[in-house]
Design a protein around this motif. Sequence first.
Motif, PDB file in Angstrom:
ATOM      1  N   LEU A  57      25.214  -4.503  16.234  1.00 30.25           N
ATOM      2  CA  LEU A  57      24.127  -4.738  15.293  1.00 30.25           C
ATOM      3  C   LEU A  57      23.690  -6.199  15.319  1.00 30.25           C
ATOM      4  CD1 LEU A  57      25.324  -2.705  12.165  1.00 30.25           C
ATOM      5  CD2 LEU A  57      23.768  -1.980  13.966  1.00 30.25           C
ATOM      6  N   GLN A 113      20.192  -6.545  10.929  1.00 31.81           N
ATOM      7  CA  GLN A 113      20.692  -5.195  10.685  1.00 31.81           C
ATOM      8  C   GLN A 113      21.970  -5.227   9.848  1.00 31.81           C
ATOM      9  OE1 GLN A 113      20.715  -4.065  14.849  1.00 31.81           O
ATOM     10  NE2 GLN A 113      19.118  -2.529  14.456  1.00 31.81           N
ATOM     11  N   VAL A 148      12.934  -3.661  12.715  1.00 32.21           N
ATOM     12  CA  VAL A 148      14.303  -4.125  12.505  1.00 32.21           C
ATOM     13  C   VAL A 148      15.323  -3.137  13.065  1.00 32.21           C
ATOM     14  CG1 VAL A 148      14.722  -3.121  10.228  1.00 32.21           C
ATOM     15  CG2 VAL A 148      15.793  -5.287  10.822  1.00 32.21           C
ATOM     16  N   LYS A 191      15.453   0.524  11.852  1.00 30.38           N
ATOM     17  CA  LYS A 191      15.837   1.289  10.658  1.00 30.38           C
ATOM     18  C   LYS A 191      16.744   2.465  10.990  1.00 30.38           C
ATOM     19  CE  LYS A 191      11.494   1.913   9.256  1.00 30.38           C
ATOM     20  NZ  LYS A 191      10.638   1.058  10.056  1.00 30.38           N
ATOM     21  N   ILE A 246      20.304   1.333  11.461  1.00 28.75           N
ATOM     22  CA  ILE A 246      20.867   0.981  10.158  1.00 28.75           C
ATOM     23  C   ILE A 246      21.233   2.249   9.390  1.00 28.75           C
ATOM     24  CG2 ILE A 246      20.355  -0.064   7.903  1.00 28.75           C
ATOM     25  CD1 ILE A 246      18.485  -2.033   9.483  1.00 28.75           C
TER      26      ILE A 246
END
Length: 192
Positions: free
Chosen positions: A25, A29, A55, A57, A60
């Motif tokens: 990550l 994140q 980003v 998502k 995440i």
Amino acid sequence: YITLEQALHEFSEFTKKPVFKSISLRPAQHYLLEKLQEAVDDGYKYINAGFCVRVGKTIISLSHAAKNNCMPVYIGKNLTSQSSAKADNEEFGIVPEMVTVSIHGNDCELEDGDSAIVSRVIAKIDAENTQDKPIIVYVDEVDDASHTMRSRNVITPVVNHYKKLGKFAHIVTMSGTRIYRGEKILKDLTEN
């Protein structure tokens, strides 16, 4: 000369098990995953996540579902974001089971009075959740068409179904822009 993908495929064939790439990550994140987890740890079940654009998502959200030992359910009208969640999980193997469900299409009332789309969505979730885990509902790109009344008329009964069964962990509406549209979905769920 063989590529990494070819080597992973051959190793997978040899071991008869899937082989996944490891994930690392990025700092943003890690930060957003930590904030999402803080909300869950504080007892929030209805989360409107305004993540910045590009980003990652889905990485995440998959990581969040894995950390909470839940099955992620991606629901909405944006099939592109849903397919990226599936592709990310196939590449990195973050969660053992997940499902993407589209709420596109014309709806009709079944003989028992239920919505055809709601029934289809619940059946698909149940079929994929073979480990009988609690579910986290993610509405990615909520600012597309997933915030409309028509979409909420599917999302709300699906979430309420799993709440009644005690299998609902929480819902996260995610957007890079126009995050206020996620509030429409969460308002419907918290007013019932």
